[in-house]
Motif scaffolding. Structure first.
Motif, short mmCIF file in Angstrom:
data_model
loop_
_atom_site.label_atom_id
_atom_site.label_comp_id
_atom_site.label_asym_id
_atom_site.label_seq_id
_atom_site.Cartn_x
_atom_site.Cartn_y
_atom_site.Cartn_z
N LEU A 1 -58.48 7.24 64.71
CA LEU A 1 -57.20 6.66 65.11
C LEU A 1 -56.33 6.35 63.90
N ALA B 1 -55.10 9.56 62.35
CA ALA B 1 -54.01 10.14 63.13
C ALA B 1 -52.70 9.43 62.83
N GLY C 1 -53.62 12.26 71.04
CA GLY C 1 -55.00 12.25 70.55
C GLY C 1 -55.42 10.87 70.06
N ALA C 2 -54.53 10.20 69.33
CA ALA C 2 -54.85 8.86 68.83
C ALA C 2 -54.95 7.86 69.97
N ALA D 1 -55.87 8.50 73.06
CA ALA D 1 -57.13 8.76 73.76
C ALA D 1 -58.31 8.18 72.99
N ARG D 2 -58.29 8.27 71.66
CA ARG D 2 -59.36 7.67 70.86
C ARG D 2 -59.34 6.14 71.01
N ALA D 3 -58.15 5.57 71.02
CA ALA D 3 -58.05 4.12 71.20
C ALA D 3 -58.58 3.70 72.56
N ASN D 4 -58.31 4.49 73.59
CA ASN D 4 -58.80 4.18 74.93
C ASN D 4 -60.32 4.24 74.99
N TYR D 5 -60.90 5.21 74.30
CA TYR D 5 -62.36 5.32 74.25
C TYR D 5 -62.96 4.13 73.50
N LEU D 6 -62.32 3.74 72.41
CA LEU D 6 -62.81 2.61 71.62
C LEU D 6 -62.66 1.30 72.38
N ALA E 1 -54.52 -0.55 73.86
CA ALA E 1 -54.89 0.83 74.18
C ALA E 1 -54.35 1.23 75.54
N CYS F 1 -51.75 4.39 76.33
CA CYS F 1 -52.06 5.47 77.26
C CYS F 1 -51.00 5.60 78.35
#
Length: 288
Positions: free
Chosen positions: A1, A4, A75-76, A78-83, A94, A98
């Motif tokens: 993140l 990015a 992309g960043a 989506a990574r934040a949402n996963y984290l 996050a 999104c």
């Protein structure tokens, strides 16, 4: 993140230099001199809640990002949402990122930069699960009425604890625009009841019979849930009133909690550092 976010910053600087008439070689030399890959660890918890401080961001129009910027932003986000599934402290940030993935704008890029700055300064949050005696499920709910400045939709947040152990947390935008804070808070309580009953059902499948207690800080929503029917609030959806029956047959226990003691507040809006730390401590989290 963070990488990015740095890539977006590098792309914007290169584009500005190119528009100013700087050659590609000179622009590369400038970027190497800035050394964007080395990020100072100066961010704090309140970095997420502070307004953008760079004058150039305020002066530029809130334009739609171009193709490359959109790809990096999505992309960043989506990574934040996963984290955020494991980080209660960034769940709201996050979620808001999104929501902007369809048509991201320059202001959304500023929000991404702020989240990346916070993660650089707070890279690790430890979730503690100490030994404890068997306990029931306590699901804290909270709602921020009309918190979205663009759509005026409200945000529901919930934190489910068993004793001092965090089992689940969520931060979600309500699907409809509510007309009052009581209606928004009622929607948060109803969603919390749905989540709690689901977790209670999973516990029962595992052979654990646990009680479910909903805790909310809204007296209006608690009053609506404890009476029968909609009363004078005529615009409420009948589909939200099933929780009244659950409370009457004691399937769910509903209690009031002070607002400052409600850890779900962290998932409804941006908070200052001390408030975020208080919510994390209540949910068993420790910033390292």
């Amino acid at each position: 993140l963070v990488q990015a976010g740095l890539g977006l910053a590098e792309m914007r600087i290169r584009r500005s230099l190119t528009h100013a008439g700087v050659s590609q070689e000179e622009a590369t030399a400038v970027l190497e001199g800035l050394n964007l890959r080395r990020v100072p660890h100066t961010a704090h918890l309140h970095a997420v809640s502070t307004a953008p401080g760079r004058e150039e961001e305020e002066e530029q129009p809130d334009r739609v990002l171009d193709g490359d910027e959109c790809s990096l932003f999505r992309g960043a986000a989506a990574r934040a949402n996963y984290l955020a599934m494991d980080r209660l402290d960034i769940a709201f940030a996050a979620k808001e990122l999104c929501r902007r993935m369809a048509v991201p704008r320059l202001s959304d890029l500023v929000a991404l930069r702020r989240l990346a700055s916070y993660l650089v300064g707070t890279p690790r949050v430890v979730q503690r699960y100490p030994w404890q005696t068997p306990a029931g499920l306590d699901l804290y709910t909270d709602t921020d009425f009309a918190g979205c400045a663009r759509t005026r939709r409200s945000t529901n947040a919930g934190v489910c604890l068993r004793g001092s152990h965090l089992l689940k947390h969520y931060s979600r935008t309500q699907k409809v625009i509510t007309l009052s804070s009581a209606e928004a808070e009622l929607g948060g309580v109803v969603q919390g009841a749905s989540e709690g009953l689901g977790i209670q059902s999973i516990a029962k499948d595992l052979g654990m019979d646990v009680r479910l207690t909903l805790l909310a800080d809204s007296s209006a929503a608690i009053g609506i849930c404890r009476r029968s029917g909609i009363g004078r609030v005529r615009h409420l959806a009948v589909g939200q009133l099933w929780v009244q029956e659950r409370i009457r047959d004691k399937t769910i226990s509903l209690k009031k909690v002070p607002g400052e003691a409600n850890p779900a507040d962290i998932g409804t809006k941006h908070l200052a550092a001390d408030a975020m730390q208080r919510c994390l401590r209540t949910a068993g989290g420790v910033v390292r």
